[in-house]
Design a protein around this motif. Structure first.
Motif, PDB file in Angstrom:
ATOM      1  N   ASP A 150     -38.188  32.959  15.649  1.00 20.44           N
ATOM      2  CA  ASP A 150     -38.740  34.132  14.968  1.00 20.44           C
ATOM      3  C   ASP A 150     -38.030  34.506  13.677  1.00 20.44           C
ATOM      4  OD1 ASP A 150     -40.503  34.234  17.055  1.00 20.44           O
ATOM      5  OD2 ASP A 150     -39.743  36.095  17.924  1.00 20.44           O
ATOM      6  N   LEU A 151     -36.794  34.074  13.487  1.00 17.12           N
ATOM      7  CA  LEU A 151     -36.076  34.388  12.261  1.00 17.12           C
ATOM      8  C   LEU A 151     -36.278  33.293  11.228  1.00 17.12           C
ATOM      9  CD1 LEU A 151     -34.791  36.472  14.173  1.00 17.12           C
ATOM     10  CD2 LEU A 151     -32.593  36.012  13.095  1.00 17.12           C
ATOM     11  N   THR A 152     -36.134  33.651   9.978  1.00 19.26           N
ATOM     12  CA  THR A 152     -36.170  32.683   8.888  1.00 19.26           C
ATOM     13  C   THR A 152     -34.799  32.641   8.211  1.00 19.26           C
ATOM     14  OG1 THR A 152     -36.954  34.351   7.304  1.00 19.26           O
ATOM     15  CG2 THR A 152     -38.626  33.084   8.484  1.00 19.26           C
ATOM     16  N   ASP A 153     -34.586  31.588   7.440  1.00 22.52           N
ATOM     17  CA  ASP A 153     -33.343  31.429   6.665  1.00 22.52           C
ATOM     18  C   ASP A 153     -32.116  31.588   7.558  1.00 22.52           C
ATOM     19  OD1 ASP A 153     -34.835  31.113   4.299  1.00 22.52           O
ATOM     20  OD2 ASP A 153     -34.960  33.285   4.038  1.00 22.52           O
ATOM     21  N   ILE A 154     -32.121  30.940   8.704  1.00 16.43           N
ATOM     22  CA  ILE A 154     -31.029  31.120   9.650  1.00 16.43           C
ATOM     23  C   ILE A 154     -29.827  30.242   9.303  1.00 16.43           C
ATOM     24  CG2 ILE A 154     -32.608  31.738  11.526  1.00 16.43           C
ATOM     25  CD1 ILE A 154     -32.113  28.947  12.718  1.00 16.43           C
ATOM     26  N   THR A 155     -28.663  30.715   9.719  1.00 18.36           N
ATOM     27  CA  THR A 155     -27.470  29.883   9.774  1.00 18.36           C
ATOM     28  C   THR A 155     -27.012  29.870  11.227  1.00 18.36           C
ATOM     29  OG1 THR A 155     -25.927  31.713   9.350  1.00 18.36           O
ATOM     30  CG2 THR A 155     -26.784  30.517   7.436  1.00 18.36           C
ATOM     31  N   THR A 156     -26.358  28.775  11.631  1.00 23.46           N
ATOM     32  CA  THR A 156     -25.974  28.618  13.027  1.00 23.46           C
ATOM     33  C   THR A 156     -24.500  28.266  13.145  1.00 23.46           C
ATOM     34  OG1 THR A 156     -26.627  26.276  13.007  1.00 23.46           O
ATOM     35  CG2 THR A 156     -28.294  27.876  13.707  1.00 23.46           C
ATOM     36  N   LYS A 157     -24.004  28.446  14.345  1.00 22.92           N
ATOM     37  CA  LYS A 157     -22.595  28.163  14.623  1.00 22.92           C
ATOM     38  C   LYS A 157     -22.385  26.659  14.745  1.00 22.92           C
ATOM     39  CE  LYS A 157     -18.931  29.434  17.917  1.00 22.92           C
ATOM     40  NZ  LYS A 157     -18.630  30.245  19.131  1.00 22.92           N
ATOM     41  N   GLY A 161     -24.987  24.018  16.575  1.00 25.71           N
ATOM     42  CA  GLY A 161     -26.111  24.666  15.923  1.00 25.71           C
ATOM     43  C   GLY A 161     -27.052  25.418  16.838  1.00 25.71           C
ATOM     44  N   CYS A 162     -26.618  25.770  18.042  1.00 25.64           N
ATOM     45  CA  CYS A 162     -27.472  26.547  18.932  1.00 25.64           C
ATOM     46  C   CYS A 162     -27.420  28.029  18.596  1.00 25.64           C
ATOM     47  CB  CYS A 162     -27.059  26.329  20.390  1.00 25.64           C
ATOM     48  SG  CYS A 162     -27.823  27.473  21.553  1.00 25.64           S
ATOM     49  N   VAL A 163     -26.230  28.581  18.481  1.00 21.84           N
ATOM     50  CA  VAL A 163     -26.046  30.021  18.308  1.00 21.84           C
ATOM     51  C   VAL A 163     -26.404  30.431  16.889  1.00 21.84           C
ATOM     52  CG1 VAL A 163     -24.380  31.917  18.374  1.00 21.84           C
ATOM     53  CG2 VAL A 163     -24.266  30.094  20.077  1.00 21.84           C
TER      54      VAL A 163
END
Length: 286
Positions: A150-157, A161-163
Motif C-alpha cells: 500500500d505504500l509507495t517510495d518505500i525504503t526497507t531494512k 528488505g522485509c521491514v
C-alpha cells in the motif's frame, strides 16, 4: 517478494490496493519477520499487536460451534505464539478460498441478516491466531506485507528488505498523503486496519469458524488496508452502519470490501448494516 492474495494466486507486492484499483509500490526480498515498533493496538488492526481494548457487543447467546464445510480444522482451538507449520498450512488453505467476484448487490442480498451474537465465548484476539502471522510463509509478517503493497517510495531494512522503514501512504480513509517513518513514536501514524474488525467478525459468526479460517481472516489482504492511524483509532471496531470513511470518494470501495469479506467468510450482517451498505452501493457506478 510476493503476497498470496485471496484468489489463490501469488501476486507481486505491487498488487491491488482496491478490488479494481492498482497501486504503485516498492518491492524487496524477504527476510524473517521482525517485531512491530508501534504501540497502539486495537481490534481493527493497528500497527501494534491488533488486540482489542474492549470485547465485542451483544455477547451472550449460548450457541454451539458449527464448523463450515468450506474451511478445515477445529472450530475453537486456542493459540498463543507463532503458528506451527501445520497451522500455517491450514490457514493458508483457508486464505486461498477464492473471494467472491460476482455482482456486489447480489452478494450483499445473499448475506444472512440477524442480530449480532458472539456465541458462548467472548471475543479474544488470540482466537484469530498470532498477530500479523506469516501465513503465506514468505518470510515477512503480514503487517510488512501490507505496507509493501500500500505504500509507495518505500525504503526497507537491509539486507533482507522485509521491514519497511519509510514510505508514502495515499490514505484511502481521509484522502491525505502521509509520510511513514518506522519508529516507536512514529509508526503509529500509519496503521493496518481490519476492514471488517475482528470483534465484529467474531460476533457476526466467526466464533463458529475453524481456527485456521479465523487466522486467515485476520491476515487476509482483502480485509487489510494501510490507513491513517488516528482515523483508524476513531473507527475502532464499528460496523458499516456505524462508520464510513470520511473520504466520501472511498466509501464505495470500503462498502465493496465489507461485503466481499463477509461473503467469503460466511459472516452475518445486521439489518442496519445491510441498509447502510445498500445505501452506499446504490450510489456507486456499476
Amino acid at each position: 517478494m510476493g503476497i498470496i492474495l485471496s484468489l489463490g494466486l501469488v501476486m507481486p507486492l505491487a498488487g491491488c490496493r482496491d478490488i479494481a484499483t492498482q497501486g504503485n509500490n516498492g518491492s524487496s526480498s524477504a527476510s524473517s519477520p521482525a517485531n512491530n515498533d508501534a504501540a497502539p493496538a486495537n481490534d481493527n488492526g493497528s500497527a501494534g499487536d491488533g488486540s482489542s481494548p474492549a470485547d465485542s457487543p451483544d455477547q451472550g447467546a449460548n450457541e454451539p460451534p458449527a464448523t463450515d464445510a468450506a474451511f478445515p480444522g477445529s472450530p475453537r482451538a486456542e493459540h498463543i505464539g507463532q503458528l506451527s507449520k501445520q497451522e500455517s498450512a491450514d490457514a493458508l488453505t483457508a486464505l486461498n478460498v477464492p473471494f467472491p467476484t460476482g455482482d456486489i448487490h447480489a452478494l450483499l442480498a445473499a448475506l444472512p441478516e440477524s442480530p449480532r451474537r458472539g456465541g458462548a465465548e467472548r471475543y479474544q484476539r488470540k482466537n484469530f491466531g498470532p498477530s500479523w502471522a506469516d501465513v503465506d510463509r514468505n518470510g515477512c509478517d503480514t503487517r510488512n506485507d501490507i505496507l509493501h503493497r500500500d505504500l509507495t517510495d518505500i525504503t526497507t531494512k537491509p539486507p533482507q528488505g522485509c521491514v519497511v522503514l519509510t514510505g508514502e501512504l495515499h490514505d484511502p480513509y481521509t484522502g491525505n498523503t502521509i509520510d511513514f517513518h518506522r519508529g516507536k513514536k512514529t509508526s503509529q501514524a500509519v496503521q493496518i486496519d481490519h476492514v471488517v474488525a475482528l470483534s465484529n467478525a467474531w460476533a457476526s459468526g466467526a466464533y463458529a469458524l475453524p481456527y485456521a479460517a479465523r487466522t486467515a481472516l485476520a491476515n487476509d489482504p482483502l480485509n487489510l488496508l494501510a490507513v491513517d492511524g488516528p482515523t483508524n483509532n476513531a473507527k475502532s471496531d464499528k460496523d458499516a452502519a456505524e462508520w464510513m470513511p470520511p473520504n466520501t470518494a472511498y466509501q464505495c470501495g470500503y462498502a465493496d470490501r465489507q461485503v466481499r469479506v463477509k461473503s467469503k467468510y460466511h459472516l452475518r450482517v445486521t439489518r442496519q448494516e445491510k441498509e447502510a451498505l445498500t445505501a452506499v452501493l446504490n450510489q456507486c457506478a456499476a
